[in-house]
Design a protein around this motif. Structure first.
Motif, PDB file in Angstrom:
ATOM      1  N   SER A   7      -5.815   6.233  14.550  1.00  0.00           N
ATOM      2  CA  SER A   7      -6.951   6.801  14.534  1.00  0.00           C
ATOM      3  C   SER A   7      -7.412   7.736  12.888  1.00  0.00           C
ATOM      4  O   SER A   7      -7.042   6.703  11.825  1.00  0.00           O
ATOM      5  CB  SER A   7      -7.336   7.713  14.789  1.00  0.00           C
ATOM      6  N   VAL A   8      -8.696   8.244  13.230  1.00  0.00           N
ATOM      7  CA  VAL A   8      -8.779   9.112  11.237  1.00  0.00           C
ATOM      8  C   VAL A   8      -7.623   9.907  11.232  1.00  0.00           C
ATOM      9  O   VAL A   8      -7.233  10.815  11.364  1.00  0.00           O
ATOM     10  CB  VAL A   8      -9.777   9.929  11.804  1.00  0.00           C
ATOM     11  N   SER A  66      -6.523  -0.605  13.602  1.00  0.00           N
ATOM     12  CA  SER A  66      -6.948   0.605  12.868  1.00  0.00           C
ATOM     13  C   SER A  66      -6.980   1.141  14.517  1.00  0.00           C
ATOM     14  O   SER A  66      -7.458  -0.503  14.847  1.00  0.00           O
ATOM     15  CB  SER A  66      -7.611   0.521  12.246  1.00  0.00           C
ATOM     16  N   GLY A 126       1.611   3.172  -2.058  1.00  0.00           N
ATOM     17  CA  GLY A 126       1.464   3.825  -3.885  1.00  0.00           C
ATOM     18  C   GLY A 126       0.867   5.250  -3.148  1.00  0.00           C
ATOM     19  O   GLY A 126       0.017   5.749  -3.054  1.00  0.00           O
ATOM     20  N   SER A 127      -0.119   5.305  -1.166  1.00  0.00           N
ATOM     21  CA  SER A 127      -1.099   6.146  -1.869  1.00  0.00           C
ATOM     22  C   SER A 127      -0.588   6.104   0.010  1.00  0.00           C
ATOM     23  O   SER A 127       0.046   5.801   0.940  1.00  0.00           O
ATOM     24  CB  SER A 127      -2.116   5.252  -2.172  1.00  0.00           C
ATOM     25  N   GLY A 128      -1.349   7.570  -0.058  1.00  0.00           N
ATOM     26  CA  GLY A 128      -1.171   7.253   2.677  1.00  0.00           C
ATOM     27  C   GLY A 128      -0.546   7.125   3.407  1.00  0.00           C
ATOM     28  O   GLY A 128       1.260   7.863   2.805  1.00  0.00           O
ATOM     29  N   SER A 139      -4.126  -9.780  -1.864  1.00  0.00           N
ATOM     30  CA  SER A 139      -5.078 -11.473  -1.255  1.00  0.00           C
ATOM     31  C   SER A 139      -5.006 -11.776  -2.024  1.00  0.00           C
ATOM     32  O   SER A 139      -5.876 -12.580  -2.190  1.00  0.00           O
ATOM     33  CB  SER A 139      -6.423 -10.852  -1.755  1.00  0.00           C
ATOM     34  N   LEU A 161      -0.822  -2.653  -5.279  1.00  0.00           N
ATOM     35  CA  LEU A 161      -2.602  -2.733  -6.685  1.00  0.00           C
ATOM     36  C   LEU A 161      -2.315  -1.540  -7.769  1.00  0.00           C
ATOM     37  O   LEU A 161      -1.877  -2.131  -8.953  1.00  0.00           O
ATOM     38  CB  LEU A 161      -3.988  -2.807  -5.704  1.00  0.00           C
ATOM     39  N   ASN A 162      -1.687  -0.434  -6.921  1.00  0.00           N
ATOM     40  CA  ASN A 162      -2.017   0.627  -8.453  1.00  0.00           C
ATOM     41  C   ASN A 162      -0.506   1.388  -8.934  1.00  0.00           C
ATOM     42  O   ASN A 162       0.157   1.128  -7.841  1.00  0.00           O
ATOM     43  CB  ASN A 162      -2.302   1.768  -7.843  1.00  0.00           C
ATOM     44  N   ALA A 171      -1.649  -2.571   3.649  1.00  0.00           N
ATOM     45  CA  ALA A 171      -1.832  -2.050   2.268  1.00  0.00           C
ATOM     46  C   ALA A 171      -3.849  -2.169   3.023  1.00  0.00           C
ATOM     47  O   ALA A 171      -3.971  -3.516   3.648  1.00  0.00           O
ATOM     48  CB  ALA A 171      -2.277  -3.099   0.855  1.00  0.00           C
ATOM     49  N   GLY A 206       0.691  -1.119   0.048  1.00  0.00           N
ATOM     50  CA  GLY A 206      -0.085  -0.197   0.091  1.00  0.00           C
ATOM     51  C   GLY A 206       0.562   1.332  -0.165  1.00  0.00           C
ATOM     52  O   GLY A 206       0.690   2.355   0.579  1.00  0.00           O
ATOM     53  N   PRO A 210      -6.145  10.063   1.429  1.00  0.00           N
ATOM     54  CA  PRO A 210      -6.633   9.709   0.083  1.00  0.00           C
ATOM     55  C   PRO A 210      -7.823   8.596   0.519  1.00  0.00           C
ATOM     56  O   PRO A 210      -8.869   9.297   0.079  1.00  0.00           O
ATOM     57  CB  PRO A 210      -6.003   9.257  -1.179  1.00  0.00           C
ATOM     58  N   MET A 211      -7.450   7.798   1.717  1.00  0.00           N
ATOM     59  CA  MET A 211      -8.994   6.867   1.856  1.00  0.00           C
ATOM     60  C   MET A 211     -10.049   7.805   2.576  1.00  0.00           C
ATOM     61  O   MET A 211     -11.248   7.190   2.463  1.00  0.00           O
ATOM     62  CB  MET A 211      -8.119   5.224   2.523  1.00  0.00           C
ATOM     63  N   VAL A 212      -9.548   8.551   3.736  1.00  0.00           N
ATOM     64  CA  VAL A 212     -10.435   9.655   4.084  1.00  0.00           C
ATOM     65  C   VAL A 212     -11.156  10.113   3.708  1.00  0.00           C
ATOM     66  O   VAL A 212     -12.242  11.032   3.978  1.00  0.00           O
ATOM     67  CB  VAL A 212      -9.457   9.723   5.684  1.00  0.00           C
ATOM     68  N   TYR A 268     -15.202  -3.883   7.724  1.00  0.00           N
ATOM     69  CA  TYR A 268     -13.739  -3.418   8.646  1.00  0.00           C
ATOM     70  C   TYR A 268     -13.138  -3.636   9.834  1.00  0.00           C
ATOM     71  O   TYR A 268     -12.446  -3.819  10.285  1.00  0.00           O
ATOM     72  CB  TYR A 268     -13.826  -1.594   8.120  1.00  0.00           C
ATOM     73  N   VAL A 321      -8.736  -8.394   1.660  1.00  0.00           N
ATOM     74  CA  VAL A 321      -7.392  -8.008   1.500  1.00  0.00           C
ATOM     75  C   VAL A 321      -6.877  -7.658   2.839  1.00  0.00           C
ATOM     76  O   VAL A 321      -5.422  -7.962   2.979  1.00  0.00           O
ATOM     77  CB  VAL A 321      -7.776  -6.420   0.722  1.00  0.00           C
TER      78      VAL A 321
HETATM   79  P1  NAD Z   1      -5.271   5.051   1.224  1.00  0.00           P
HETATM   80  O1  NAD Z   1      -6.401   4.433   0.515  1.00  0.00           O
HETATM   81  O2  NAD Z   1      -4.643   6.406   0.386  1.00  0.00           O
HETATM   82  O3  NAD Z   1      -4.181   3.468   0.977  1.00  0.00           O
HETATM   83  C1  NAD Z   1      -4.330   2.281   0.812  1.00  0.00           C
HETATM   84  C2  NAD Z   1      -3.497   2.309  -0.770  1.00  0.00           C
HETATM   85  O4  NAD Z   1      -3.377   0.656  -0.510  1.00  0.00           O
HETATM   86  C3  NAD Z   1      -3.510   2.802  -2.103  1.00  0.00           C
HETATM   87  O5  NAD Z   1      -2.433   2.915  -2.774  1.00  0.00           O
HETATM   88  C4  NAD Z   1      -3.699   1.228  -2.088  1.00  0.00           C
HETATM   89  O6  NAD Z   1      -3.427   0.720  -3.551  1.00  0.00           O
HETATM   90  C5  NAD Z   1      -3.480   0.293  -1.697  1.00  0.00           C
HETATM   91  N1  NAD Z   1      -4.316  -1.264  -1.815  1.00  0.00           N
HETATM   92  C6  NAD Z   1      -5.287  -1.175  -1.622  1.00  0.00           C
HETATM   93  N2  NAD Z   1      -5.568  -2.714  -2.177  1.00  0.00           N
HETATM   94  C7  NAD Z   1      -4.064  -3.091  -2.459  1.00  0.00           C
HETATM   95  C8  NAD Z   1      -4.227  -4.700  -2.477  1.00  0.00           C
HETATM   96  N3  NAD Z   1      -5.420  -5.350  -2.480  1.00  0.00           N
HETATM   97  N4  NAD Z   1      -3.329  -5.055  -2.915  1.00  0.00           N
HETATM   98  C9  NAD Z   1      -2.326  -4.555  -2.878  1.00  0.00           C
HETATM   99  N5  NAD Z   1      -2.921  -2.714  -2.228  1.00  0.00           N
HETATM  100  C10 NAD Z   1      -3.522  -2.107  -2.057  1.00  0.00           C
HETATM  101  O7  NAD Z   1      -5.743   4.706   2.158  1.00  0.00           O
HETATM  102  P2  NAD Z   1      -4.562   4.337   4.029  1.00  0.00           P
HETATM  103  O8  NAD Z   1      -5.629   5.804   4.452  1.00  0.00           O
HETATM  104  O9  NAD Z   1      -2.954   5.273   3.830  1.00  0.00           O
HETATM  105  O10 NAD Z   1      -4.770   2.996   4.339  1.00  0.00           O
HETATM  106  C11 NAD Z   1      -3.497   2.694   4.931  1.00  0.00           C
HETATM  107  C12 NAD Z   1      -3.917   1.534   6.321  1.00  0.00           C
HETATM  108  O11 NAD Z   1      -4.110   2.262   7.110  1.00  0.00           O
HETATM  109  C13 NAD Z   1      -5.068   0.781   5.473  1.00  0.00           C
HETATM  110  O12 NAD Z   1      -5.007  -0.510   6.221  1.00  0.00           O
HETATM  111  C14 NAD Z   1      -5.511   1.285   5.966  1.00  0.00           C
HETATM  112  O13 NAD Z   1      -6.932   0.755   6.211  1.00  0.00           O
HETATM  113  C15 NAD Z   1      -5.306   1.847   7.498  1.00  0.00           C
HETATM  114  N6  NAD Z   1      -5.778   2.400   8.467  1.00  0.00           N
HETATM  115  C16 NAD Z   1      -5.924   4.703   7.695  1.00  0.00           C
HETATM  116  C17 NAD Z   1      -6.419   5.348   8.456  1.00  0.00           C
HETATM  117  C18 NAD Z   1      -7.345   6.607   8.249  1.00  0.00           C
HETATM  118  O14 NAD Z   1      -7.848   7.351   8.366  1.00  0.00           O
HETATM  119  N7  NAD Z   1      -6.690   6.648   7.297  1.00  0.00           N
HETATM  120  C19 NAD Z   1      -6.644   4.813  10.281  1.00  0.00           C
HETATM  121  C20 NAD Z   1      -6.751   4.005  10.279  1.00  0.00           C
HETATM  122  C21 NAD Z   1      -6.064   2.411   9.328  1.00  0.00           C
END
Ligand code: NAD
Length: 251
Positions: free
Chosen positions: A186-187, A142, A14-16, A64, A37-38, A90, A12, A191-193, A155, A113
């Motif tokens: 937490s939050v 989380s 590639g983002s966040g 997955s 994935l992306n 991810a 994961g 990009p997810m949020v 989730y 996933v």
């Molecule tokens: P995000 O959507 O910005 O980044 C998630 C990344 O995972 C993306 O680049 C996406 O392409 C990749 N991904 C999705 N499915 C995949 C797969 N099957 N195989 C490989 N890559 C895959 O989200 P984020 O907020 O950076 O979240 C990262 C992690 O943090 C996640 O596990 C999320 O559940 C967890 N999380 C996020 C928050 C929040 O508030 N943002 C809080 C608690 C936990």
């Protein structure tokens, strides 16, 4: 908290949170493998790292899928010779639905996933770390893995499962020099949020209001904790689920 010469894999990435952590690791001397994935997001992270003098590769992976996860670990070891650090991050959030309204398809996707993906990563990373004499793994859970989350039941269940996998694996491999921990943000403003806030704009202020610090978290605040957990500074920290939540779960 330097990671000089260490090989770090971030799923994961590639983002966040994953991207922020990959860049922070690279700035602390690690050589990086981004799995996502992306391909667009993954390649962008590689570019951010290489443009500032770091070293990074991208391995397109759906976490997955067992064959793809096995290939991911082989690709990292093929490129760099070892795997010292894995951030299994991810994850997908799914839609906002009460328990009885969640579809079977959605249940299976989130579990595939968020739970199977983390398990597959552990399954293929741990033998490599045993073979080379140790390593450090952090899984992204989380606060939804610690308390109930209204309208995100699957989730929440998936993140409780990530903590369960983390604790069991930590016990199993503690004497092999491998530390396995989880982070519970937490939050966090990613990009997810942002996707959720577009759908439900009223949640922005509500989310801030229910946090003791009256704000969202930033990706760098998670990345700094992951860096510490993966570094030798956390050499006796194992099997923990570390909250990064401004005190949210202390309420
Ligand atoms: P995000 O959507 O910005 O980044 C998630 C990344 O995972 C993306 O680049 C996406 O392409 C990749 N991904 C999705 N499915 C995949 C797969 N099957 N195989 C490989 N890559 C895959 O989200 P984020 O907020 O950076 O979240 C990262 C992690 O943090 C996640 O596990 C999320 O559940 C967890 N999380 C996020 C928050 C929040 O508030 N943002 C809080 C608690 C936990």
């Amino acid at each position: 908290m330097q990671l000089d010469g260490k090989i770090a894999l971030i799923t994961g990435g590639g983002s966040g949170i994953g991207r922020e952590t990959a860049v922070l690791f690279a700035n602390h001397g690690a050589k990086i493998a981004i799995a996502d994935l992306n391909p667009k997001g993954g390649q962008e992270t590689v570019q951010i790292i290489t443009q500032t003098g770091g070293q990074a590769i991208f391995v397109q992976t759906d976490v997955s899928q067992a064959a793809q996860v096995e290939n991911m670990v082989n690709a990292v070891v093929g490129a760099y010779g070892r795997l010292d650090i894995a951030f299994n991050n991810a994850g997908i959030e799914g839609h906002t639905d009460r328990t009885v309204d969640v579809t079977e398809t959605e249940f299976d996707q989130i579990m595939a996933v968020n739970v199977k993906g983390v398990w597959l990563c552990l399954k293929y990373q741990i033998p490599q770390m045993i073979a080379q004499g140790g390593g450090a793994i952090v899984n992204t859970a989380s606060v939804a893995g610690l308390v109930g989350t209204h309208s995100m039941p699957v989730y929440g269940a998936s993140k409780h499962a990530v903590i369960g996998l983390t604790k069991s694996a930590a016990l199993e491999y503690a004497r092999k020099g491998i530390r396995i921990n989880a982070v519970c943000p937490s939050v966090i403003r990613t990009p997810m949020v942002e996707r959720g806030f577009v759908e439900f704009p009223q949640f922005v202020e509500a989310t801030k209001r229910i946090n003791p610090m009256r704000r969202l978290g930033e990706p760098i605040e998670v990345a700094e904790a992951v860096l510490w957990l993966c570094s030798d500074a956390a050499s006796f920290v194992n099997g923990t689920a570390l909250t990064i939540d401004g005190g949210f779960t202390a309420q």
